[in-house]
Design an enzyme around this catalytic site. Structure first.
Site, PDB file in Angstrom:
ATOM      1  N   GLU A  43      50.776  52.251  -6.195  1.00 14.74           N
ATOM      2  CA  GLU A  43      50.875  53.408  -6.634  1.00 14.74           C
ATOM      3  C   GLU A  43      51.895  53.793  -7.775  1.00 14.74           C
ATOM      4  O   GLU A  43      52.732  52.765  -7.845  1.00 14.74           O
ATOM      5  CB  GLU A  43      51.322  54.212  -5.339  1.00 14.74           C
ATOM      6  CG  GLU A  43      50.277  55.197  -4.770  1.00 14.74           C
ATOM      7  CD  GLU A  43      49.817  56.356  -5.548  1.00 14.74           C
ATOM      8  OE1 GLU A  43      49.982  56.220  -6.867  1.00 14.74           O
ATOM      9  OE2 GLU A  43      49.308  57.368  -4.991  1.00 14.74           O
ATOM     10  N   ASP A  44      51.468  54.860  -8.643  1.00 11.48           N
ATOM     11  CA  ASP A  44      52.467  55.092  -9.671  1.00 11.48           C
ATOM     12  C   ASP A  44      53.672  55.766  -9.308  1.00 11.48           C
ATOM     13  O   ASP A  44      54.786  55.076  -9.675  1.00 11.48           O
ATOM     14  CB  ASP A  44      51.864  55.619 -10.809  1.00 11.48           C
ATOM     15  CG  ASP A  44      51.088  57.141 -10.167  1.00 11.48           C
ATOM     16  OD1 ASP A  44      51.164  57.396  -9.035  1.00 11.48           O
ATOM     17  OD2 ASP A  44      50.503  57.679 -11.031  1.00 11.48           O
ATOM     18  N   ASP A  77      56.245  61.205  -4.837  1.00  9.27           N
ATOM     19  CA  ASP A  77      56.925  62.573  -5.204  1.00  9.27           C
ATOM     20  C   ASP A  77      57.349  62.849  -3.962  1.00  9.27           C
ATOM     21  O   ASP A  77      58.296  62.605  -2.995  1.00  9.27           O
ATOM     22  CB  ASP A  77      56.198  63.298  -6.120  1.00  9.27           C
ATOM     23  CG  ASP A  77      56.942  64.628  -6.373  1.00  9.27           C
ATOM     24  OD1 ASP A  77      57.925  64.341  -7.081  1.00  9.27           O
ATOM     25  OD2 ASP A  77      56.085  65.449  -6.520  1.00  9.27           O
ATOM     26  N   PHE A 112      60.330  64.999 -14.673  1.00 11.88           N
ATOM     27  CA  PHE A 112      58.862  64.955 -15.091  1.00 11.88           C
ATOM     28  C   PHE A 112      58.807  63.628 -16.025  1.00 11.88           C
ATOM     29  O   PHE A 112      59.291  63.772 -17.297  1.00 11.88           O
ATOM     30  CB  PHE A 112      58.372  66.332 -15.229  1.00 11.88           C
ATOM     31  CG  PHE A 112      56.791  66.062 -15.197  1.00 11.88           C
ATOM     32  CD1 PHE A 112      56.217  66.255 -14.195  1.00 11.88           C
ATOM     33  CD2 PHE A 112      56.066  65.567 -16.385  1.00 11.88           C
ATOM     34  CE1 PHE A 112      54.897  66.278 -13.715  1.00 11.88           C
ATOM     35  CE2 PHE A 112      54.416  65.513 -16.122  1.00 11.88           C
ATOM     36  CZ  PHE A 112      53.858  65.811 -14.910  1.00 11.88           C
ATOM     37  N   ARG A 116      49.392  59.137 -21.121  1.00 13.26           N
ATOM     38  CA  ARG A 116      49.361  57.824 -20.304  1.00 13.26           C
ATOM     39  C   ARG A 116      49.735  56.481 -20.838  1.00 13.26           C
ATOM     40  O   ARG A 116      50.000  55.613 -20.367  1.00 13.26           O
ATOM     41  CB  ARG A 116      47.845  57.621 -19.548  1.00 13.26           C
ATOM     42  CG  ARG A 116      47.574  59.042 -18.438  1.00 13.26           C
ATOM     43  CD  ARG A 116      46.636  58.478 -17.672  1.00 13.26           C
ATOM     44  NE  ARG A 116      45.971  59.626 -16.741  1.00 13.26           N
ATOM     45  CZ  ARG A 116      46.287  60.103 -15.541  1.00 13.26           C
ATOM     46  NH1 ARG A 116      47.459  59.375 -15.024  1.00 13.26           N
ATOM     47  NH2 ARG A 116      45.554  61.150 -15.002  1.00 13.26           N
TER      48      ARG A 116
HETATM   49  P1  IMP Z   1      53.093  63.114  -3.921  1.00 14.56           P
HETATM   50  O1  IMP Z   1      53.966  62.153  -3.491  1.00 14.56           O
HETATM   51  O2  IMP Z   1      51.995  63.404  -2.948  1.00 14.56           O
HETATM   52  O3  IMP Z   1      53.714  64.719  -3.829  1.00 14.56           O
HETATM   53  O4  IMP Z   1      52.099  63.346  -5.250  1.00 14.56           O
HETATM   54  C1  IMP Z   1      52.687  62.401  -6.170  1.00 14.56           C
HETATM   55  C2  IMP Z   1      51.536  62.740  -7.347  1.00 14.56           C
HETATM   56  O5  IMP Z   1      52.054  63.786  -8.310  1.00 14.56           O
HETATM   57  C3  IMP Z   1      51.544  61.533  -8.402  1.00 14.56           C
HETATM   58  O6  IMP Z   1      50.407  60.527  -8.059  1.00 14.56           O
HETATM   59  C4  IMP Z   1      51.241  62.250  -9.620  1.00 14.56           C
HETATM   60  O7  IMP Z   1      50.214  62.198  -9.829  1.00 14.56           O
HETATM   61  C5  IMP Z   1      52.028  63.554  -9.546  1.00 14.56           C
HETATM   62  N1  IMP Z   1      53.308  63.364 -10.140  1.00 14.56           N
HETATM   63  C6  IMP Z   1      54.596  63.536  -9.442  1.00 14.56           C
HETATM   64  N2  IMP Z   1      55.702  63.429 -10.481  1.00 14.56           N
HETATM   65  C7  IMP Z   1      55.192  63.309 -11.540  1.00 14.56           C
HETATM   66  C8  IMP Z   1      55.768  62.937 -12.894  1.00 14.56           C
HETATM   67  O8  IMP Z   1      57.154  63.169 -13.051  1.00 14.56           O
HETATM   68  N3  IMP Z   1      54.920  62.678 -13.656  1.00 14.56           N
HETATM   69  C9  IMP Z   1      53.539  62.851 -13.577  1.00 14.56           C
HETATM   70  N4  IMP Z   1      52.868  62.877 -12.433  1.00 14.56           N
HETATM   71  C10 IMP Z   1      53.796  63.385 -11.583  1.00 14.56           C
HETATM   72 MG    MG Z   2      48.956  59.121  -8.389  1.00 11.88          MG
END
Ligand code: IMP
Ligand code: MG
Length: 172
Positions: free
Chosen positions: A96-97, A100, A149, A162
């Protein structure tokens, strides 16, 4: 607008750390092979660099998912692109990238565990620790990052940015 972003992590720092993570993964999977599941789209960049540095034999799968939230407390997984192959009895590494709130990953984990893999590990490039709402155990974390962000190296603002080679951030 996305030019000359302040740098959070340079190309060099990213690659050095990924090499360390790859070595850790190789150690854990020694003598075995692993199905790597890259979570589209952002994790593509991290996945490519990570698997090239790993010695463990891999098979590559991609998934695209999102979580949709009915209310604050309920949510579910929307699978836009599913696995092509069965992962039952296999070692699985989800790449995963960013984590959050943790919502998406916790649903994805539940979904994958229902397919009875032999083991399921999670590697994440950037961990936004302060933002966590749902607790998910992470096996490999490249970087803990502050609540900013981030853009670049897979991270986007409305699909843009990206391909910026480093991880920058948007100043508030
Ligand atoms: P969560 O953990 O379900 O809240 O979602 C995470 C997703 O939110 C990631 O896969 C990203 O697509 C997006 N996201 C959260 N923070 C960032 C950021 O700082 N930059 C770009 N995308 C983000
Ligand atoms: Mg993602």
């Amino acid at each position: 607008m996305l030019e000359n972003l302040p740098v959070l992590l340079s190309e060099d720092e990213i690659q050095k750390r990924i090499a360390e993570v790859a070595a850790e993964i190789d150690k854990d999977f020694e003598g075995e092979d692993v199905v790597v599941i890259s979570v589209l789209k952002g994790a593509v960049f991290f996945t490519v660099d990570l698997v090239k540095k790993m010695k463990t034999p891999i098979e590559l799968e991609v998934m695209q998912v999102s979580s949709y939230v009915g209310t604050e407390s309920t949510g579910n997984l929307l699978v836009k692109k599913d696995l092509d192959r069965d992962i039952e009895g296999r070692n699985v590494l989800v790449v995963e990238d960013i984590i959050d709130t943790g919502t998406t990953l916790s649903y994805l984990k539940e979904y994958l565990l229902s397919k009875n893999p032999k083991c399921l590990k999670i590697a994440v490039l950037a961990n936004k620790v302060e933002r966590r709402k749902v607790d998910v155990a992470l096996d490999y974390v490249a970087f803990d990052i502050p609540d900013k962000f981030v853009v670049g190296y897979g991270f986007d603002v409305d699909e843009k940015g990206r391909n910026i080679p480093y991880i920058g951030y948007i100043e508030e």
